[in-house]
Design a protein around this motif. Sequence first.
Motif, PDB file in Angstrom:
ATOM      1  N   GLN A 103       0.824  -1.205   0.000  1.00  0.00           N
ATOM      2  CA  GLN A 103       0.000   0.000   0.000  1.00  0.00           C
ATOM      3  C   GLN A 103       0.864   1.263   0.000  1.00  0.00           C
ATOM      4  O   GLN A 103       0.532   2.254  -0.653  1.00  0.00           O
ATOM      5  N   TYR A 104       1.974   1.240   0.743  1.00  0.00           N
ATOM      6  CA  TYR A 104       2.873   2.390   0.819  1.00  0.00           C
ATOM      7  C   TYR A 104       4.307   1.935   0.551  1.00  0.00           C
ATOM      8  O   TYR A 104       4.656   0.773   0.793  1.00  0.00           O
ATOM      9  N   PRO A 105       5.173   2.839   0.093  1.00  0.00           N
ATOM     10  CA  PRO A 105       6.593   2.488  -0.042  1.00  0.00           C
ATOM     11  C   PRO A 105       7.244   2.344   1.325  1.00  0.00           C
ATOM     12  O   PRO A 105       6.705   2.806   2.339  1.00  0.00           O
ATOM     13  N   PHE A 106       8.394   1.723   1.350  1.00  0.00           N
ATOM     14  CA  PHE A 106       9.170   1.504   2.571  1.00  0.00           C
ATOM     15  C   PHE A 106       9.270   2.812   3.366  1.00  0.00           C
ATOM     16  O   PHE A 106       9.743   3.830   2.866  1.00  0.00           O
ATOM     17  N   GLY A 107       8.814   2.773   4.635  1.00  0.00           N
ATOM     18  CA  GLY A 107       8.894   3.950   5.489  1.00  0.00           C
ATOM     19  C   GLY A 107       8.060   5.127   5.027  1.00  0.00           C
ATOM     20  O   GLY A 107       8.245   6.233   5.512  1.00  0.00           O
ATOM     21  N   GLU A 131      11.102   7.383  -2.420  1.00  0.00           N
ATOM     22  CA  GLU A 131      12.283   6.883  -3.121  1.00  0.00           C
ATOM     23  C   GLU A 131      12.535   5.398  -2.895  1.00  0.00           C
ATOM     24  O   GLU A 131      13.293   4.769  -3.637  1.00  0.00           O
ATOM     25  N   MET A 132      11.908   4.820  -1.866  1.00  0.00           N
ATOM     26  CA  MET A 132      12.231   3.449  -1.490  1.00  0.00           C
ATOM     27  C   MET A 132      11.392   2.399  -2.219  1.00  0.00           C
ATOM     28  O   MET A 132      11.723   1.223  -2.211  1.00  0.00           O
ATOM     29  N   GLY A 133      10.302   2.788  -2.854  1.00  0.00           N
ATOM     30  CA  GLY A 133       9.510   1.827  -3.607  1.00  0.00           C
ATOM     31  C   GLY A 133       8.582   0.989  -2.735  1.00  0.00           C
ATOM     32  O   GLY A 133       8.735   0.920  -1.519  1.00  0.00           O
ATOM     33  N   LYS A 134       7.618   0.328  -3.397  1.00  0.00           N
ATOM     34  CA  LYS A 134       6.589  -0.437  -2.681  1.00  0.00           C
ATOM     35  C   LYS A 134       6.937  -1.924  -2.583  1.00  0.00           C
ATOM     36  O   LYS A 134       6.068  -2.791  -2.613  1.00  0.00           O
ATOM     37  N   GLN A 135       8.216  -2.191  -2.458  1.00  0.00           N
ATOM     38  CA  GLN A 135       8.674  -3.572  -2.327  1.00  0.00           C
ATOM     39  C   GLN A 135       9.789  -3.620  -1.294  1.00  0.00           C
ATOM     40  O   GLN A 135      10.772  -2.880  -1.389  1.00  0.00           O
ATOM     41  N   LEU A 136       9.638  -4.479  -0.298  1.00  0.00           N
ATOM     42  CA  LEU A 136      10.680  -4.643   0.702  1.00  0.00           C
ATOM     43  C   LEU A 136      11.843  -5.433   0.104  1.00  0.00           C
ATOM     44  O   LEU A 136      11.659  -6.236  -0.815  1.00  0.00           O
ATOM     45  N   PRO A 137      13.054  -5.247   0.628  1.00  0.00           N
ATOM     46  CA  PRO A 137      14.220  -5.934   0.074  1.00  0.00           C
ATOM     47  C   PRO A 137      14.370  -7.371   0.567  1.00  0.00           C
ATOM     48  O   PRO A 137      15.400  -7.998   0.311  1.00  0.00           O
ATOM     49  N   VAL A 138      13.376  -7.872   1.269  1.00  0.00           N
ATOM     50  CA  VAL A 138      13.377  -9.241   1.773  1.00  0.00           C
ATOM     51  C   VAL A 138      12.093  -9.915   1.306  1.00  0.00           C
ATOM     52  O   VAL A 138      11.019  -9.304   1.303  1.00  0.00           O
ATOM     53  N   SER A 139      12.185 -11.167   0.899  1.00  0.00           N
ATOM     54  CA  SER A 139      11.040 -11.911   0.383  1.00  0.00           C
ATOM     55  C   SER A 139      10.069 -12.277   1.501  1.00  0.00           C
ATOM     56  O   SER A 139      10.456 -12.455   2.663  1.00  0.00           O
ATOM     57  N   SER A 140       8.802 -12.415   1.130  1.00  0.00           N
ATOM     58  CA  SER A 140       7.804 -12.877   2.109  1.00  0.00           C
ATOM     59  C   SER A 140       8.127 -14.288   2.601  1.00  0.00           C
ATOM     60  O   SER A 140       7.648 -14.696   3.663  1.00  0.00           O
ATOM     61  N   ARG A 141       8.939 -15.027   1.854  1.00  0.00           N
ATOM     62  CA  ARG A 141       9.350 -16.365   2.256  1.00  0.00           C
ATOM     63  C   ARG A 141      10.761 -16.372   2.861  1.00  0.00           C
ATOM     64  O   ARG A 141      11.344 -17.428   3.097  1.00  0.00           O
ATOM     65  N   GLY A 142      11.277 -15.183   3.135  1.00  0.00           N
ATOM     66  CA  GLY A 142      12.597 -15.068   3.758  1.00  0.00           C
ATOM     67  C   GLY A 142      12.583 -15.570   5.194  1.00  0.00           C
ATOM     68  O   GLY A 142      11.544 -15.593   5.861  1.00  0.00           O
ATOM     69  N   GLU A 143      13.745 -15.943   5.669  1.00  0.00           N
ATOM     70  CA  GLU A 143      13.885 -16.511   7.016  1.00  0.00           C
ATOM     71  C   GLU A 143      14.517 -15.492   7.965  1.00  0.00           C
ATOM     72  O   GLU A 143      15.492 -15.777   8.651  1.00  0.00           O
TER      73      GLU A 143
END
Length: 330
Positions: free
Chosen positions: A52-56, A60-72
């Motif tokens: 829904q929102y970019p990082f923070g 400039e950070m985009g609407k995708q986190l740098p870690v996967s939803s399947r990350g550990e």
Amino acid sequence: MKLALYLPNFRDKVTVRELGDLTALAEDLDFDSVWTLDRIIVPESSDRGEMQYPFGMLDEMGKQLPVSSRGEFLQGMPLLPWLAAKTSKVRIGMSIIDTPYRSPGVLAAELATIDHLSGGRLNVAVGSGWMPEEFAAASAAHIFPKRHKHVRETIEIMQGIWTNEVFEYHGEFADFEPAGFGAKPVQKPHPPIFFSGLKDPKRSASRIAKYNLSGWIGIQDSPEDIRRWRTEIQRELDELDTKRSVDDLEIASMIWFVITDEDVDQSPLGKGTNLLVGSAAQITDRLKRYNEAGLTMPFLWPPFQDVPVAKTLDDMKRLKEEILPKIDAM
């Protein structure tokens, strides 16, 4: 200039042993503090760049986190007691604690115990959070529109519980009669409290002044950003008719950190700029500029991907032994 290590517990894959190695080196190198990151979930929509929102809430950070939803990735809060047991000198903390995900009274009591476990080395950094998907997963969706008020109430409750034998509070998010919450923190009157504000200096200054907080923490701030925040925080402190000065505060920022063999393009790209990614000469120059701008404590933040822990360990040694003496000699 103090050095803080921002542990990479938020990664697709990280081991407790790796976090332990980083922490042990930070202590050996006399870092000021070691911090964990608070991230409860990664929504699957992030994998598609459809949050829904970019990082923070930073465009400039985009609407995708740098870690996967399947990350550990590992949760930051349970790592604090572990850090307390693993260390004897460095201060510890989580940057930042998103208060709406926790009951204020429970949070205050648990942090007091962690202060005891660490022998009085706990820093407390608080903020409001920004991700509606995470609020929902934390059963706090109803708080999202009022999350800034939740931070205020949490600060009031923490300070009240930590400084009174019994304490009562009657607010929107907590409402309880006089009660004792167990041991008070080792640190008096209580652990240092930092406020994390990314977009609104007025709000940051208001919290710092009203609650006598110890500092401010930003993210990926350039030296120019630091100057602007210091100026605007001081302006707000003056308008609030407080005797406090920004010079009395710890001014910190979480900044990606890697030493490279060759120079790196550091052209301004907002929050996506490689601020502390570059050759030793580039990082020396940038840290000198940060020092002149008034950054008192950079949080060295190993990038989320493509930088093994072994590389970060080497970079920490080089920074402490080769680069920092040049900054201290200014």
